[in-house]
Design a protein around this motif. Sequence first.
Motif, PDB file in Angstrom:
ATOM      1  N   ARG A  61      18.807   5.214   7.764  1.00  0.00           N
ATOM      2  CA  ARG A  61      19.217   6.515   7.210  1.00  0.00           C
ATOM      3  C   ARG A  61      19.569   6.387   5.735  1.00  0.00           C
ATOM      4  N   GLY A 104      16.612   6.006   3.592  1.00  0.00           N
ATOM      5  CA  GLY A 104      15.590   7.045   3.736  1.00  0.00           C
ATOM      6  C   GLY A 104      14.358   6.595   4.496  1.00  0.00           C
ATOM      7  N   ILE A 105      14.514   5.623   5.380  1.00  0.00           N
ATOM      8  CA  ILE A 105      13.373   5.078   6.124  1.00  0.00           C
ATOM      9  C   ILE A 105      13.093   5.890   7.394  1.00  0.00           C
ATOM     10  N   ALA A 106      14.143   6.235   8.115  1.00  0.00           N
ATOM     11  CA  ALA A 106      14.006   7.013   9.347  1.00  0.00           C
ATOM     12  C   ALA A 106      15.356   7.668   9.646  1.00  0.00           C
ATOM     13  N   VAL A 107      15.344   8.708  10.458  1.00  0.00           N
ATOM     14  CA  VAL A 107      16.598   9.351  10.865  1.00  0.00           C
ATOM     15  C   VAL A 107      16.690   9.262  12.385  1.00  0.00           C
ATOM     16  N   HIS A 118      19.498   8.676  15.690  1.00  0.00           N
ATOM     17  CA  HIS A 118      20.896   8.661  16.123  1.00  0.00           C
ATOM     18  C   HIS A 118      20.997   8.316  17.607  1.00  0.00           C
ATOM     19  N   ASN A 127      17.123   8.924  19.754  1.00  0.00           N
ATOM     20  CA  ASN A 127      15.920   9.612  19.302  1.00  0.00           C
ATOM     21  C   ASN A 127      16.050  10.012  17.843  1.00  0.00           C
ATOM     22  N   GLY A 128      14.903  10.332  17.260  1.00  0.00           N
ATOM     23  CA  GLY A 128      14.918  10.695  15.851  1.00  0.00           C
ATOM     24  C   GLY A 128      13.519  10.844  15.304  1.00  0.00           C
ATOM     25  N   VAL A 129      13.421  10.746  13.973  1.00  0.00           N
ATOM     26  CA  VAL A 129      12.155  11.036  13.302  1.00  0.00           C
ATOM     27  C   VAL A 129      11.780   9.916  12.336  1.00  0.00           C
ATOM     28  N   LYS A 139       8.489   9.372   9.621  1.00  0.00           N
ATOM     29  CA  LYS A 139       7.259   9.933   9.034  1.00  0.00           C
ATOM     30  C   LYS A 139       6.742  11.138   9.821  1.00  0.00           C
ATOM     31  N   GLY A 140       7.652  12.021  10.179  1.00  0.00           N
ATOM     32  CA  GLY A 140       7.276  13.250  10.867  1.00  0.00           C
ATOM     33  C   GLY A 140       7.130  13.118  12.375  1.00  0.00           C
ATOM     34  N   ARG A 141       6.918  11.877  12.842  1.00  0.00           N
ATOM     35  CA  ARG A 141       6.703  11.666  14.279  1.00  0.00           C
ATOM     36  C   ARG A 141       8.030  11.548  15.030  1.00  0.00           C
ATOM     37  N   TYR A 142       8.017  11.965  16.275  1.00  0.00           N
ATOM     38  CA  TYR A 142       9.193  11.878  17.130  1.00  0.00           C
ATOM     39  C   TYR A 142       9.308  10.480  17.736  1.00  0.00           C
ATOM     40  N   GLY A 188       3.811  15.755  19.337  1.00  0.00           N
ATOM     41  CA  GLY A 188       4.015  14.521  18.585  1.00  0.00           C
ATOM     42  C   GLY A 188       5.004  14.642  17.428  1.00  0.00           C
ATOM     43  N   TYR A 241       8.434  15.761  15.352  1.00  0.00           N
ATOM     44  CA  TYR A 241       9.866  15.824  15.606  1.00  0.00           C
ATOM     45  C   TYR A 241      10.405  17.220  15.288  1.00  0.00           C
ATOM     46  N   GLN A 258      12.108  13.320   5.942  1.00  0.00           N
ATOM     47  CA  GLN A 258      11.358  12.463   6.858  1.00  0.00           C
ATOM     48  C   GLN A 258      10.205  13.232   7.515  1.00  0.00           C
ATOM     49  N   ASN A 259       9.950  14.440   6.972  1.00  0.00           N
ATOM     50  CA  ASN A 259       8.827  15.267   7.425  1.00  0.00           C
ATOM     51  C   ASN A 259       8.986  15.806   8.850  1.00  0.00           C
ATOM     52  N   GLY A 260      10.228  15.886   9.310  1.00  0.00           N
ATOM     53  CA  GLY A 260      10.488  16.523  10.604  1.00  0.00           C
ATOM     54  C   GLY A 260      10.447  18.032  10.469  1.00  0.00           C
TER      55      GLY A 260
END
Lengths: 198, 198
Positions: free
Chosen positions: A45, A48-51, A53, A88-90, A92-95, B93, B95, B128-130
């Motif tokens: 977080r 800024g790599i992934a979010v 929790h 879970n989280g995000v 690059k846009g993916r879940y 797919g 988030y 993060q593009n969510g």
Amino acid sequence: MIRYPNGKTYQSKQTNGGMSHQKSIYSNRGMTLEEDLNETNEFYRIHGIAVVHKKPTPVQIVNVDYPKRSAAVIKEAYFKQASTTDYNGVYKGRYLDFEAKETKNKTSFPLQNFHEHQIDHMKQVVKQNGICFVILMFSTLQEIYLFEAKFLFPYWDQITTGGRKSIPKTDVEKQGHFIQFGLHPRIDYIKIIDKLYF
Amino acid sequence: MIRYPNGKTYQSKQTNGGMSHQKSIYSNRGMTLEEDLNETNEFYRIHGIAVVHKKPTPVQIVNVDYPKRSAAVIKEAYFKQASTTDYNGVYKGRYLDFEAKETKNKTSFPLQNFHEHQIDHMKQVVKQNGICFVILMFSTLQEIYLFEAKFLFPYWDQITTGGRKSIPKTDVEKQGHFIQFGLHPRIDYIKIIDKLYF
């Protein structure tokens, strides 16, 4: 405070010594898998790599006291079973969605560590094209693997037809991905996800 | 059980009559926004449309009693402030992340309904593009809007420079997306997301 001739303090030298610190973490970590993952997610977080929790523990609240001039106190509550995985989280846009479990076993990972509703949730996530996996820790061996949910399902499903109730360690090694412990982040699972999905 | 000449029961006719049921929901719903969203998310899950859950209320557990032969009882706990939004999950797919708020106001949506840490979280998700948004309900008017987080941030940020502390209803109408109440699902926000992102 003790100072060396170059002006650096004794203390700062000690904390800068990455190697000895790393060594102590590796040999006798004294950390829980949950703490390691929380630190890892915080690292992601902040950078800024992934979010990602960890979800709060689900609790059924029965009785709450509202004292004057102070915070509400929950006086009676019960632990509820979670209907999803813990994290879970995000990215690059993916879940992203995962569960983390550990075992003291050395030769296999027991599936009793998982619950039916968690597997059901993971199947729903995979159908929805989410990135879903488990973090498996062999705590005695101090080894951690990322194991994709799609490979977990066949082992789970074979139980109902009288199959074995664990994943052999050799299968975890073959189908899973070894994660080397690090200092920051401690469990760099995104590195694996990046290779597999991006 | 009362039966009509055609064999259908009185009861089944009543519950089949979508119109009268729908009418009673519209005129005096008696449902909370949270219940409506839970029903909606359950509908999405059952039909394999999306996997979205409300996160449990975060609680700081202080004291737990473990009685013999019965479930653990939490005897002292406190409500903690959430560090994220309430809802997240996966759709095709991608988030999804959102917060739902309601107001009795008719002409604007007050921003005090949001907390700094929730906005911070939404900003991280957007980076993060969510897919990140808020569900805004004007409860007196019985109107619901989906409002993308990227449009919320400027209103939030203007507060610090002495700007107004609410979003004018006309702006919600212009930048947001009206969601018509339905029977199943009750708040079909995925329909909007599908148009906007897929």
